[in-house]
Write an enzyme that holds these catalytic residues in place. Structure first.
Site: not given
Lengths: 198, 349, 275
Positions: C37-42, C60, C169
């Protein structure tokens, strides 16, 4: 005759399948517990008192955790079946978890789970015939409806510490489907954390 | 067009002369010289002494820069100086010098934000068009991304700058401040291997260094009191090199993390590191690993441009000057607090 | 572009959906393959299923970071997975709108939580702003929907603070809009074309959350959200006060936090900046 359900859980290897049976009116609880305590290998099952189970997902979550830990080589108890019972626990006290979730002489509703692994394969038909002699009780389908009639909500709430005042402002008598689902959500979280709270 | 830039917000006095030959052509550095005031080991530089240094070197450096650039006062279009942020007295000394030149040479003044100077020079030198910028120095730690005519601060150090943390630890260890305390920490860290458990303080997009400084200072004191302190895992004796190593690994990981957060939020894959701490090889290496992992790249400049210098002031000043920006004499003040996002970046769309 | 059942954010980097970025459990078979779905920073977020094909989940996964020292990396990953799970469980128990925790494995770096339908506020807000720009709507006019959204955000954040959790955050990418449950419209209209800011606010991504009741921490939480609006939706910045007003009513002591917020803002500007 056991009404055995075979489940292939998502994200577990094909080689590991789960066989589940549910019983009411269990007659030989004390005998079964004895077999467990003696380590009788014919009775290598997870024998769970169904009154502390709220739903299928609740039970399956414990299975998933136990099998995952088995695959990662970090079982904390004797075998994957005892690990399933332990995995229901919100804390790390293994013996307490057997007392709370495992079969007791007073158990009348039984959830039985057998994990078939590459080193210990079990076919449904074999298992089914074995169970018909081993378990004295009325086999029922493993469904949320059946489980729902067996659950002792008070005990469940106590074990998982779900009586939180002011929690969402809702009345907690746990009988609506929505409330049960929410309870299940909180239980899954407690199991996932298992003792690592704060 | 040609501009002279004068920088002295901290302990480096820099004079640079830059030429912008024409649209589409890259800027040319005609001269870029600097003199650094270093305090003795175990001490930090004080504003009064630093200002004195800047005053005594100003004329010398300006003359030398003009000679090296082979320009005369006629060729200069404007005089750019650091308006802020920085230390009060040193900033003032340079501002006085700038005003003097302005009156003497009858050229207009351009007050420049020090951080914007770093950013614009970094962009020019590296060619990175719109990177996320990590600006790290003794006085600043900011993660910046450009949006709608401002350099917006995405994340920053909540207490002290990372460079300040490193510099103060250098003082704790009483290592030399020459050429820069951070440089000497870096060299010492290269000999370290044990990673001690230090507080890792990233809070959202921001980070904090006073906790880790307090902790590492205590560890340094412990080490001094007990030179035979061994690492429980490897049983090796712990050294000051290990302390430096642990500090670097931790604070740089924190910086890379907040930079990555900004990149993820903004959707960018390029990072530009500017400021004195940006010359640290380990930081560049870590940032590079992160950027590559995201399919991007890291840009950094060498010590000519990383460390405070006059050319960046000349460049950023000239860029603003060309849009019509002027700093009249009456307004040619300087200020210790000058946020990066206060500058109206009208030379970009 | 109506509310699609599509990932909340586009896949950011194609080069990273390699096997190295899949936690081991996702390499085992399932009825539907996991979806990045998404690649966040962490962390990477996958949509998958938990236990049964009928139970969607968000997985996650915190892969190890190549730039971090391995010891630091393992330590941080474990700590963050557990911390996030604890906070989510506590929030859920107290009725704060967050995903439920299904399962986790901190040594392997993954956390499995309830799948939330909907999209992040960031996307919806940008879309809303874009549509208005296209329609030539004047800034500051016809903003009831946005005012309402800001109010809902303020209330949700307030509720979370009220139970002693600080998000750490708060950005518009960490606030989701989940479609209202059927039959529950709460007086909101649902005319076609409008309604893009509708939905229940669900707070997500508690990777940097902590358990705190300190006004300072709560104020910093709000400050981070303010700055996030300022950085990515400058055109919505003017309505932050709506969010803060709703926040002020959301729990006892919220007004003290708002006072603290003024300090935090000033401090942000007066931080000593040298060289």
């Amino acid at each position: 005759m056991a009404l055995l359900q075979t489940v292939q859980l998502e994200h577990l290897p094909q080689s590991h399948s789960i066989h589940i049976a549910l019983y009411r009116n269990l007659q030989n609880a004390a005998f079964l517990q004895q077999q467990l305590l003696e380590g009788n290998t014919d009775y290598e099952y997870a024998l769970i008192d169904a009154s502390v189970i709220v739903s299928k997902i609740h039970a399956l979550a414990a299975v998933y955790r136990a099998v995952n830990d088995l695959l990662a080589n970090r079982l904390r108890s004797r075998n994957v079946h005892s690990e399933i019972v332990f995995s229901l626990s919100p804390n790390n006290n293994i013996s307490e978890s057997f007392r709370r979730f495992g079969i007791q002489p007073t158990t009348t509703s039984l959830l039985l789970i057998k994990v078939s692994t590459p080193t210990s394969e079990t076919s449904p038909s074999d298992l089914s015939s074995r169970l018909s002699t081993q378990i004295q009780g009325d086999a029922v389908p493993f469904t949320d409806e059946e489980i729902g009639t067996m659950t002792d909500l008070g005990r469940v709430r106590k074990i998982y510490k779900l009586n939180v005042p002011g929690g969402g402002g809702k009345k907690k008598d746990g009988n609506t489907a929505e409330e049960r689902r929410e309870m299940e959500m909180l239980i899954l979280g407690a199991m996932a954390l298992r003792g690592a709270t704060n | 067009m040609i501009a002279i830039g004068l920088e002295g917000s901290a302990n480096k006095l820099g004079v640079g002369i830059i030429s912008h030959p024409g649209p589409g052509k890259p800027a040319q550095v005609l001269s870029n010289i600097r003199d650094t005031f270093n305090a003795p080991p175990g001490e930090g530089f004080l504003p009064k002494d630093t200002a004195k240094h800047h005053r005594s070197w100003f004329v010398r450096l300006v003359k030398q820069a003009m000679i090296e650039a082979k320009v005369s006062t006629r060729d200069i279009d404007c005089i750019c100086y650091t308006k802020g942020p920085g230390m009060g007295a040193p900033l003032q000394s340079v501002a006085v010098g700038a005003r003097m030149l302005s009156l003497l040479w009858e050229k207009e003044l351009v007050g420049v934000n020090h951080c914007v100077g770093h950013i614009e020079m970094g962009r020019e030198i590296t060619g990175a068009h719109n990177p996320v910028v990590l600006y790290v120095s003794g006085g600043n730690t900011q993660v910046i991304a450009y949006a709608e005519q401002r350099y917006r601060i995405f994340g920053e150090a909540l207490d002290i700058a990372v460079g300040n943390c490193l510099d103060r630890f250098a003082r704790t260890l009483e290592i030399s401040n020459d050429p820069a305390p951070g440089y000497n920490i870096e060299q010492l860290a290269k000999k370290g291997k044990v990673l001690l458990d230090l507080p890792y303080a990233v809070k959202g997009m921001d980070c904090s260094f006073s906790g880790i400084l307090a902790c590492i200072d205590i560890l340094a004191a412990d080490l001094k009191a007990n030179p035979n302190w061994r690492d429980p895992i490897t049983n090796e004796v712990i050294t000051t090199a290990d302390l430096c190593f642990s500090l670097q690994e931790t604070v740089y990981a924190m910086l890379v993390e907040i930079t990555e957060r900004a990149m993820a939020h903004v959707g960018s894959s390029q990072v530009l590191i500017v400021g004195g701490v940006g010359s640290n090889e380990r930081l560049q290496q870590m940032m590079g690993l992160m950027a590559r992992d995201r399919g991007g790249s890291v840009f950094a400049t060498d010590e000519r441009f990383c460390i405070d210098n006059g050319i960046m002031i000349a460049h950023a000043g000239l860029v603003a000057y060309k849009t019509g920006f002027r700093t009249p004499l009456e307004e040619s003040t300087c200020t210790q607090r000058f946020r990066t996002d206060e500058v109206f970046v009208n030379w970009r769309d | 572009m109506e509310t699609p059942t599509v990932p909340p954010e586009p896949i950011v980097s194609q080069t990273s959906s390699t096997p190295a970025n899949l936690p081991q459990i996702l390499t085992y078979p399932s009825k539907t393959p996991p979806q990045l779905i998404t690649q966040g920073a962490e962390a990477l977020l996958y949509k998958s299923t938990y236990l049964l094909p009928t139970l969607p989940c968000a997985l996650k996964y915190r892969p190890s970071k190549p730039y971090r020292h391995p010891i630091l990396d393992v330590r941080l990953t474990k700590h963050r997975i557990l911390a996030e799970a604890r906070v989510l469980v506590k929030c859920r128990k107290e009725g704060v709108p967050v995903p439920a925790v299904y399962a986790l494995d901190e040594s392997k770096g993954w956390l499995c939580i309830e799948w939330i339908e909907g999209e992040v506020v960031r996307i919806r807000l940008n879309e809303w702003l874009r549509r208005r720009k296209e329609a030539g709507t004047e800034e500051g006019s016809e903003e009831e929907e946005l005012v309402d959204l800001m109010g809902r955000i303020g209330s949700a954040v307030g509720k979370m603070h009220g139970v002693g959790i600080v998000h750490g955050d708060l950005t518009t990418s960490n606030l989701m809009l989940r479609p209202w449950a059927k039959g529950v419209m709460n007086g909101h209209s649902s005319e076609d074309g409008k309604g893009i800011l509708e939905g229940e606010i669900v707070l997500i991504d508690f990777g940097l959350a902590s358990q705190s009741t300190a006004d300072e921490d709560r104020a910093v939480d709000l400050y981070v959200l303010e700055r996030a609006f300022g950085s990515t939706h400058p055109r919505a910045e003017s309505l932050l006060k709506e969010m803060l007003t709703a926040y002020g009513k959301s729990f006892k002591g919220a007004n003290v936090v708002l006072k603290k917020l003024e300090d935090v803002r000033m401090r942000g500007r007066k931080r000593s900046m040298l060289g």
